[in-house]
Scaffold this motif. Structure first.
Motif, PDB file in Angstrom:
ATOM      1  N   GLN A  77    -103.191  76.303 108.282  1.00  0.00           N
ATOM      2  CA  GLN A  77    -102.440  77.296 108.843  1.00  0.00           C
ATOM      3  C   GLN A  77    -101.257  76.204 108.848  1.00  0.00           C
ATOM      4  O   GLN A  77    -100.633  75.046 108.838  1.00  0.00           O
ATOM      5  CB  GLN A  77    -103.414  76.907 109.966  1.00  0.00           C
ATOM      6  CG  GLN A  77    -102.727  77.992 110.746  1.00  0.00           C
ATOM      7  CD  GLN A  77    -103.117  77.415 112.606  1.00  0.00           C
ATOM      8  OE1 GLN A  77    -102.559  77.280 113.430  1.00  0.00           O
ATOM      9  NE2 GLN A  77    -103.890  78.456 112.577  1.00  0.00           N
ATOM     10  N   SER A  78    -100.832  77.486 108.771  1.00  0.00           N
ATOM     11  CA  SER A  78     -98.907  77.167 109.028  1.00  0.00           C
ATOM     12  C   SER A  78     -98.611  77.872 109.461  1.00  0.00           C
ATOM     13  O   SER A  78     -98.047  78.896 109.232  1.00  0.00           O
ATOM     14  CB  SER A  78     -98.510  76.807 106.757  1.00  0.00           C
ATOM     15  OG  SER A  78     -97.293  76.191 106.734  1.00  0.00           O
ATOM     16  N   ALA A  79     -97.495  77.468 109.747  1.00  0.00           N
ATOM     17  CA  ALA A  79     -96.318  78.117 110.943  1.00  0.00           C
ATOM     18  C   ALA A  79     -95.686  79.085 110.054  1.00  0.00           C
ATOM     19  O   ALA A  79     -94.282  79.723 109.968  1.00  0.00           O
ATOM     20  CB  ALA A  79     -95.577  77.328 111.556  1.00  0.00           C
ATOM     21  N   SER A 130     -93.425  79.841  90.875  1.00  0.00           N
ATOM     22  CA  SER A 130     -92.558  79.088  91.768  1.00  0.00           C
ATOM     23  C   SER A 130     -92.916  78.666  92.560  1.00  0.00           C
ATOM     24  O   SER A 130     -93.835  78.112  93.106  1.00  0.00           O
ATOM     25  CB  SER A 130     -92.903  80.995  93.120  1.00  0.00           C
ATOM     26  OG  SER A 130     -92.829  82.236  92.000  1.00  0.00           O
ATOM     27  N   ILE A 131     -91.602  77.311  93.381  1.00  0.00           N
ATOM     28  CA  ILE A 131     -92.082  76.712  93.736  1.00  0.00           C
ATOM     29  C   ILE A 131     -91.514  77.094  95.519  1.00  0.00           C
ATOM     30  O   ILE A 131     -90.123  77.070  95.246  1.00  0.00           O
ATOM     31  CB  ILE A 131     -91.099  75.345  93.230  1.00  0.00           C
ATOM     32  CG1 ILE A 131     -91.390  74.693  91.947  1.00  0.00           C
ATOM     33  CG2 ILE A 131     -90.863  74.219  94.096  1.00  0.00           C
ATOM     34  CD1 ILE A 131     -90.767  74.405  91.160  1.00  0.00           C
ATOM     35  N   LEU A 132     -92.126  76.688  96.439  1.00  0.00           N
ATOM     36  CA  LEU A 132     -92.501  76.803  97.820  1.00  0.00           C
ATOM     37  C   LEU A 132     -91.452  75.698  98.489  1.00  0.00           C
ATOM     38  O   LEU A 132     -91.620  75.427  98.194  1.00  0.00           O
ATOM     39  CB  LEU A 132     -93.426  77.657  98.394  1.00  0.00           C
ATOM     40  CG  LEU A 132     -93.215  79.293  97.244  1.00  0.00           C
ATOM     41  CD1 LEU A 132     -94.327  79.406  98.292  1.00  0.00           C
ATOM     42  CD2 LEU A 132     -92.665  80.064  97.445  1.00  0.00           C
ATOM     43  N   PRO A 133     -91.121  76.307  99.748  1.00  0.00           N
ATOM     44  CA  PRO A 133     -90.156  75.420 100.340  1.00  0.00           C
ATOM     45  C   PRO A 133     -91.414  73.863 101.376  1.00  0.00           C
ATOM     46  O   PRO A 133     -92.974  75.245 101.741  1.00  0.00           O
ATOM     47  CB  PRO A 133     -89.555  76.168 102.061  1.00  0.00           C
ATOM     48  CG  PRO A 133     -88.919  76.778 100.955  1.00  0.00           C
ATOM     49  CD  PRO A 133     -89.801  77.700 100.235  1.00  0.00           C
ATOM     50  N   SER A 134     -91.296  73.391 101.000  1.00  0.00           N
ATOM     51  CA  SER A 134     -92.734  72.204 102.062  1.00  0.00           C
ATOM     52  C   SER A 134     -93.096  72.651 103.665  1.00  0.00           C
ATOM     53  O   SER A 134     -91.701  73.456 103.682  1.00  0.00           O
ATOM     54  CB  SER A 134     -92.310  71.293 101.959  1.00  0.00           C
ATOM     55  OG  SER A 134     -91.162  70.560 102.021  1.00  0.00           O
ATOM     56  N   SER A 135     -94.650  72.191 104.027  1.00  0.00           N
ATOM     57  CA  SER A 135     -94.142  72.577 104.759  1.00  0.00           C
ATOM     58  C   SER A 135     -95.577  71.635 105.355  1.00  0.00           C
ATOM     59  O   SER A 135     -95.932  71.541 104.270  1.00  0.00           O
ATOM     60  CB  SER A 135     -94.413  74.641 105.000  1.00  0.00           C
ATOM     61  OG  SER A 135     -95.160  74.764 106.676  1.00  0.00           O
ATOM     62  N   THR A 136     -95.549  71.628 107.492  1.00  0.00           N
ATOM     63  CA  THR A 136     -96.619  70.684 107.431  1.00  0.00           C
ATOM     64  C   THR A 136     -98.038  71.779 107.346  1.00  0.00           C
ATOM     65  O   THR A 136     -98.171  73.065 108.443  1.00  0.00           O
ATOM     66  CB  THR A 136     -96.992  69.994 108.817  1.00  0.00           C
ATOM     67  OG1 THR A 136     -95.124  69.266 108.462  1.00  0.00           O
ATOM     68  CG2 THR A 136     -97.335  69.794 109.800  1.00  0.00           C
ATOM     69  N   PHE A 137     -98.644  71.640 107.271  1.00  0.00           N
ATOM     70  CA  PHE A 137    -100.409  72.606 107.231  1.00  0.00           C
ATOM     71  C   PHE A 137    -101.439  71.281 108.174  1.00  0.00           C
ATOM     72  O   PHE A 137    -101.729  70.812 108.401  1.00  0.00           O
ATOM     73  CB  PHE A 137    -100.811  72.571 105.542  1.00  0.00           C
ATOM     74  CG  PHE A 137    -100.258  74.021 104.970  1.00  0.00           C
ATOM     75  CD1 PHE A 137     -98.780  72.736 103.954  1.00  0.00           C
ATOM     76  CD2 PHE A 137    -100.588  74.797 104.995  1.00  0.00           C
ATOM     77  CE1 PHE A 137     -98.278  73.941 103.880  1.00  0.00           C
ATOM     78  CE2 PHE A 137    -100.291  75.476 104.035  1.00  0.00           C
ATOM     79  CZ  PHE A 137     -98.609  74.924 103.807  1.00  0.00           C
ATOM     80  N   LYS A 138    -101.809  72.407 108.753  1.00  0.00           N
ATOM     81  CA  LYS A 138    -103.055  72.167 109.809  1.00  0.00           C
ATOM     82  C   LYS A 138    -104.196  72.693 109.369  1.00  0.00           C
ATOM     83  O   LYS A 138    -104.590  73.776 108.928  1.00  0.00           O
ATOM     84  CB  LYS A 138    -102.246  71.952 111.044  1.00  0.00           C
ATOM     85  CG  LYS A 138    -100.955  71.412 111.418  1.00  0.00           C
ATOM     86  CD  LYS A 138    -100.737  71.933 113.001  1.00  0.00           C
ATOM     87  CE  LYS A 138     -99.437  70.925 112.879  1.00  0.00           C
ATOM     88  NZ  LYS A 138     -98.959  71.593 114.780  1.00  0.00           N
ATOM     89  N   GLU A 139    -105.684  71.850 109.830  1.00  0.00           N
ATOM     90  CA  GLU A 139    -106.415  72.153 110.325  1.00  0.00           C
ATOM     91  C   GLU A 139    -106.747  72.683 111.810  1.00  0.00           C
ATOM     92  O   GLU A 139    -107.351  71.801 112.130  1.00  0.00           O
ATOM     93  CB  GLU A 139    -108.088  71.751 109.095  1.00  0.00           C
ATOM     94  CG  GLU A 139    -108.789  72.187 108.817  1.00  0.00           C
ATOM     95  CD  GLU A 139    -109.557  71.560 108.392  1.00  0.00           C
ATOM     96  OE1 GLU A 139    -109.986  70.477 108.244  1.00  0.00           O
ATOM     97  OE2 GLU A 139    -111.236  71.800 108.653  1.00  0.00           O
TER      98      GLU A 139
END
Length: 750
Positions: free
Chosen positions: A145-147, A165-174
């Motif tokens: 899950q990511s915002a 495609s290279i996408l911006p990094s994000s914090t992923f959660k379970e």
């Protein structure tokens, strides 16, 4: 004696004179060192900027190589044949497990910053990763899950046109029952292939591992921007600096703004702009450190020099006579002259050796220049002989070899009143005339369908010279009568490479695709996939059904294989090899069933060779007509069974549950068992025992599909009293055990 007199006396001593002499030698060295120190100090800022630029370039190279590896991994996974079996409503668990193993083999690479790999199936909206398989909504709303990235976002990516495609990094959660647990900060990369629009590979890169592995220091302030200037990832960069980035100037890799240096460069593979941020106070501190080091070195050098001068002066002062003799020897004109004489002698000898070597080179060059242009052309006609001596001529300018292959179509033989040799001659003359308007060339005829041209000059630097495009346009006008393949060799400069150049263009012709249009093939073309068109299992299955006259199944296999060849853009040779394989299987079937081989040879002679087919439709018609003819002969023989064979088969169908032997049947027919065995094999093309085993296994498959019986009960009902014998025979004929067959049926039926 006054103080002045004492000073004069001391100054005249040997010790003082030697000390002053050494110091006189050392003072220029110290002055040079001081000058170097001043110069380095003035250029320290430039050197620090160069150091940071080099450090950034090294980091960028690591990033670019890493992203290139990631793209290759994604493309490899998109070409996996198991994807076709998984993009459906019913999941093939065996292939899914195999695909997960393939993903985990990549995740196990320690030198790649991978966290996980997702293969997203569009039709089934299902995802398979390295650790699980789940629906897309479940995967991205629960496990990842990511915002920033909703499940709908990932589904929208199927409509994107870019393949990488290279996408911006994000914090992923379970998401668990009671809380959200952070998994980490990852950078998503999406790999697509326009030929496989129903799949996409999503690769999660471990951002922390990339920052740790690719940077010299974890304290580096580093920023990754996409082509539009939007941040993809950042390390130790605050929001204020990120929001006030300067305008990037083309061709300039460092920009200073608000006492901050911005070192930037655009990656050649990804197009990402990499930005290293260095505050001016850090550079000042680095310059101060450099100045301190240089000043320390200057002081140390001065102290060591003075100490060395004092030490050597003391050593020379003690043995006065030896010093005087040494001075006399050094100052003697003869000694100086002798030294210069030896130096001149050595130089004279070296000069003599160089002159001798140059004389030999000039002699060889004059010898090579005596060869005429026509002597060279006489040699090139024998280029295909690998033991031909080629050192007796030279080519002084860059050159390429062009090899033309003509493939005549059936329309040529029907409509053109000329043989292949005469047509090839006119084509060779046209090629020679056309090329001579652009470059120096010589064109020769190697075989009736092979024409070789040597083009020389500085105007052939391009991989595909411009004059070949106009030649292709002319050839395409007559594609009804022939197709032309043009192999364009690499650029060579030495005549010793001529044999290698010819072997190269010969190999390039094998890369031709099946089609009527003129094809220009260069050494830059990717190597084709030389895998066989059919697997061993498909070949055996095709042979079995061909022998039994199962036309529908045979044609379905052929259509599937041709579709696979078209999908992987197979070469013409791969299509021809497949057609030749079909001819071999048909011949084998005719031999095993004792069919009319003369009728088969007549059909093949009438149809012509498969390699005369110029496109896929012609080749498919050739294969289908051959198979239809073969299966008609097989079915004719099956329909012509006599009373003995009918009795045997009917008895088998009624008593397959019992013990059936040749002795039992021969007694009923009043003939010998050996005669019945030979007669049955001659009429059916199959041994008696093989026929009944195949029939029993077919009946067992029907029972395994329908009734919910134990496998041992199924074995008993089809005539096997020993379960082990049944299992072995079932796997020998079907390729799987009875239990595996039943599981496959459950998966197929859902």
């Amino acid at each position: 004696m006054g103080k002045i007199g004492l000073l004069k006396h001391a100054a005249g001593s040997l010790f003082i004179q030697l000390l002053l002499s050494f110091l006189a030698i050392l003072i220029p060295l110290i002055s040079f060192f001081f000058f170097s120190f001043t110069l380095l100090k003035n250029h320290a800022t430039d050197e620090v900027i160069k150091y940071n630029t080099l450090s950034m370039n090294k980091t960028i190279e690591k990033y670019e190589n890493h992203f290139n590896q990631i793209r290759n991994i994604g493309l490899d996974l998109l070409l996996d044949e198991k994807l076709n079996t998984l993009n459906r409503s019913t999941l093939d668990y065996l292939n899914a497990r195999s695909l997960m193993r393939s993903i985990n083999s990549y995740l196990g690479h320690k030198d790649i910053a991978l966290h996980n790999i997702f293969i997203y199936f569009k039709k089934s909206n299902f995802i398979i990763s390295g650790d699980r398989g789940a629906g897309a909504d479940e995967m991205f709303s629960q496990y990842y899950q990511s915002a920033d990235y909703s499940p709908a976002f990932w589904a929208e990516q199927f409509s994107k046109s870019s393949s990488f495609s290279i996408l911006p990094s994000s914090t992923f959660k379970e998401k668990t029952i009671n809380q959200l647990t952070a998994k980490g900060r990852y950078m998503p990369v999406i790999v697509r292939n326009k030929f496989f629009p129903d799949y996409q590979v999503i690769i999660m890169l471990d951002l922390n591992k990339m920052l740790h592995e690719f940077h010299d220091s974890s304290q580096d302030q580093f920023l990754l921007l996409d082509a539009a200037g939007n941040p993809l990832a950042a390390n130790n960069v605050n929001e204020q600096v990120e929001s006030t980035l300067p305008a990037w100037e083309s061709g300039k890799n460092d920009v200073k703004q608000n006492d901050i240096y911005y070192f930037n460069k655009v990656g050649s593979v990804t197009g990402i702009r990499y930005v290293k941020i260095v505050p001016d106070n850090l550079i000042s501190a680095q310059i101060s450190n450099i100045n301190s080091i240089l000043l320390t070195l200057l002081i140390v050098f001065a102290i060591i020099s003075i100490c060395a001068a004092w030490f050597f002066t003391k050593r020379f002062h003690n043995p006065v006579k030896n010093i005087m003799q040494s001075i006399q020897t050094l100052n003697a004109p003869s000694a100086v002259q002798s030294s210069i004489h030896e130096f001149n002698y050595i130089n004279d000898q070296v000069r003599h050796l160089v002159q001798t070597n140059n004389t030999i080179d000039q002699a060889n060059s004059r010898k090579n220049s005596l060869l005429s242009y026509y002597a060279f052309m006489n040699k090139i006609k024998n280029i295909k002989l690998k033991d031909q001596e080629l050192y007796d001529f030279s080519i002084q300018e860059p050159y390429r070899l062009l090899l033309f292959r003509l493939q005549f179509t059936p329309s040529f033989f029907r409509e053109i009143d000329a043989d292949e040799g005469k047509a090839s001659f006119f084509v060779r003359e046209y090629i020679d005339s056309h090329l001579k308007t652009y470059v120096q060339t010589q064109t020769i005829q190697l075989e009736h369908d092979l024409i070789l041209s040597l083009v020389i000059g500085n105007s052939i630097q391009e991989d595909i010279p411009a004059f070949l495009s106009s030649l292709k346009t002319v050839f395409d006008l007559d594609q009804r009568y022939w197709s032309v393949t043009i192999g364009v060799g690499s650029l060579y400069r030495n005549s010793s490479d001529l044999t290698r150049a010819y072997e190269q263009v010969q190999a390039l012709l094998d890369y031709r695709k099946l089609g009527n249009v003129t094809q220009i093939i260069t050494a830059a073309e990717p190597l084709p996939d030389w895998q066989a068109a059919m697997t061993g299992g498909q070949e055996q299955e095709l042979y079995t059904n061909l022998s039994s006259g199962n036309e529908e199944f045979v044609l379905r296999i052929v259509s599937k294989v041709l579709g696979q060849l078209e999908k992987k853009d197979a070469t013409a040779n791969q299509y021809y090899d497949f057609a030749d394989n079909i001819v071999q299987l048909v011949t084998k079937t005719f031999a095993s069933l004792h069919l009319d081989m003369q009728a088969l040879q007549s059909h093949l002679a009438l149809s012509g060779k498969a390699r005369s087919c110029s496109n896929q439709d012609e080749l498919q018609d050739y294969v289908v007509q051959l198979l239809t003819f073969a299966m008609a002969r097989v079915n004719e023989k099956k329909a012509a069974r006599d009373n003995i064979i009918e009795f045997v088969m009917k008895y088998m169908e009624q008593h397959y549950q019992d013990d059936i032997t040749l002795d039992i049947l021969s007694d009923k027919l009043n003939i010998s068992a050996s005669y019945l065995s030979t007669y049955f094999k001659t009429k059916t093309g199959m041994n008696f025992i093989d026929y009944i085993n195949n029939y029993r296994i077919d009946m067992a498959k029907s029972l395994l599909k329908g009734a919910d019986l134990r496998i041992q009960d199924v074995a008993t009902q089809v005539g096997y009293q020993n379960i082990n014998s049944f299992n072995r025979m079932f796997k020998k004929i079907s390729g799987v055990t009875p239990s595996e067959f039943r599981k496959q049926q459950y998966l197929i039926e859902g």
